[in-house]
Design an enzyme around this catalytic site. Structure first.
Site, PDB file in Angstrom:
ATOM      1  CG  ASP A 202      -0.230  -0.048   2.533  1.00 18.52           C
ATOM      2  OD1 ASP A 202       0.970  -0.389   2.541  1.00 18.52           O
ATOM      3  OD2 ASP A 202      -0.850   0.256   3.562  1.00 18.52           O
ATOM      4  CG  ASP A 204       3.732   3.525   3.768  1.00 18.07           C
ATOM      5  OD1 ASP A 204       2.843   2.923   4.384  1.00 18.07           O
ATOM      6  OD2 ASP A 204       4.748   2.963   3.317  1.00 18.07           O
TER       7      ASP A 204
END
Length: 479
Positions: A202, A204
């Site tokens: 993912d 950040d």
């Protein structure tokens, strides 16, 4: 027993607004509890649901095209949520519905709806870095730090990842470009923009409107997938929130910071996206290696860390002209630990105007001591450093949130000593102070080192507080 309010004695306009919203004449209790929400309720009532449905459909087409759901299902879910209050009689739940609907009607278009219109042209700003030349050096540095002994009996917390992460990543790439004044990224994705060989999960992010963004995104996912989405707040991570689905699968998380903190975070511009300066990220990595859990991660997947480290080393070599010749001078700076009081004294006089740094391992003790000093010039950089810093009478005071590794009884391990030095350098970068000579010596101190076993480590500071959450399906907000 509920009674209808006397329409002759109550303001008719407010009553009518609440009545229209609830789809019924409010009880006396409902009226008096909701009357101060009349302005928000009116905004919700006049909100153009058709335009909103259209925006969600466009977001679905662009970022969630592989999700099997129809346009009519999306519309039904949206209209159902915006009429949910008509079947709700609990005042607390009504307040939650009003708050969340208010976020949608006042912010969704500007935050996520805007992603559906034509974007500005991407300004290509990549520099070609020779990362390969740094891979062997990075491997040597990391090998000397690969000293964690994995306890096979230790039960590790599982981090389940949602299948929607790839969709959210696609959305986030566009979001970072459109909102690059209020949202920046760090971590693997930011390094991927420099070195396409980096693997990332993912994305950040740090942003100044994290809660609003995550609520809008949670509803977008809910309306597209039909899943119950939960936002959670973790007490020991400052201003951190995470979105998970109903099966506790991680979708995305975010740290919120103030605008004044955002303004001082060192950053660079790549393809219309601001990323945290890789120099700053490298210092954070060095700092985080003082955390025993991070060394365990290194032991499990050294190549992942090697790719990141090599990328950042090449960046600092290219950007700052760092020469990797092994000349470390006074690095790492001398560190003496007082285990009883949980304070580490770092001798800084060889590099900075302040002669020493007192590093506290308990944040509340530092806060108390700063009050006793009667000093009001401390700098709080929130989750960017997880610490305040204060310089008073030529002494720096700060807090270190990671473990301190020991190589022998009462002796700070060189991995932690470098982590403490990196922590001080983060302050120098954030305040535009001098750091390049110190950075050069710090990086060179990581070369040609033998492995030193870990004798023991201090425990991390225990953070008080409770977990908070927003459960959209159950109309609950607990913070």
């Amino acid at each position: 027993m509920n009674r209808n309010p006397d329409q002759n004695t109550l303001p008719n306009i407010t009553l009518k607004i609440i009545e229209t919203y609830l789809g019924r004449v409010p009880s006396v209790n409902e009226y008096h509890m909701l009357k101060l929400q009349a302005r928000n309720i009116q905004k919700i009532t006049v909100f153009n649901k058709d335009i909103f449905v259209s925006l969600v459909k466009k977001n679905k087409k662009r970022f969630f095209s592989d999700v099997n759901t129809s346009a009519s299902e999306i519309k039904d879910r949206i209209l159902s949520y915006f009429s949910k209050q008509t079947q709700t009689y609990n005042i607390g739940k009504l307040f939650t519905i009003i708050e969340l609907q208010s976020v949608l009607v006042t912010t969704y278009t500007d935050i996520l709806g805007v992603l559906t219109i034509k974007a500005p042209n991407v300004i290509s700003s990549k520099i070609s870095y020779n990362v390969t030349s740094m891979e062997e050096l990075a491997r040597d540095m990391l090998n000397s730090m690969n000293v964690a002994v994995i306890d096979k009996a230790k039960v590790m917390g599982r981090h389940n990842v949602s299948s929607l992460v790839k969709n959210v990543n696609k959305l986030m790439e566009e979001y970072l470009r459109r909102h690059n004044k209020s949202c920046i990224c760090y971590g693997s994705y930011s390094l991927y923009l420099i070195n396409p060989n980096i693997r990332y999960g993912d994305i950040d992010i740090l942003q100044t409107n994290s809660r609003t963004f995550l609520i809008d995104l949670a509803f977008l996912i809910k309306f597209i997938t039909g899943n119950n989405i939960i936002l959670s707040k973790i007490p020991y991570l400052r201003n951190y929130m995470v979105i998970k689905d109903e099966n506790d699968n991680h979708i995305i998380d975010s740290f919120n910071i103030r605008q004044d903190t955002m303004n001082v975070v060192p950053k660079i511009f790549i393809d219309n996206i601001y990323i945290v300066d890789p120099t700053f990220q490298l210092l954070n990595m060095i700092k985080m290696f003082s955390q025993i859990d991070r060394l365990e991660d290194l032991s499990k997947d050294p190549e992942k860390f090697n790719a990141r480290m090599a990328t950042m080393l090449e960046y600092v070599r290219y950007t700052h002209g760092i020469v990797f010749d092994g000349k470390r001078n006074n690095m790492p700076m001398k560190c003496i630990i007082d285990e009883n009081n949980r304070i580490v004294t770092v001798t800084t006089k060889d590099y900075f105007s302040f002669k020493k740094c007192l590093v506290y391992l308990d944040e509340n003790v530092l806060s108390s001591d700063i009050l006793d000093l009667n000093a009001d010039t401390s700098c709080d950089f929130e989750s960017v450093t997880n610490s305040v810093y204060l310089i008073h009478d030529n002494i720096m005071y700060t807090y270190f949130s990671n473990t301190i590794l020991l190589s022998d009884k009462g002796k700070v391990h060189e991995i932690s000593a470098r982590g403490l030095c990196a922590h001080i350098l983060l302050y120098q970068m954030l305040t535009s102070g001098e750091y390049k000579q110190c950075l050069s010596d710090l990086l060179n101190s990581m070369m040609n080192r033998d492995k030193i076993p870990i004798y023991s480590h201090t425990e991390r500071d225990k953070k008080p507080g409770r977990h908070g959450f927003i459960n959209i399906e159950k109309d609950i907000i607990v913070f």
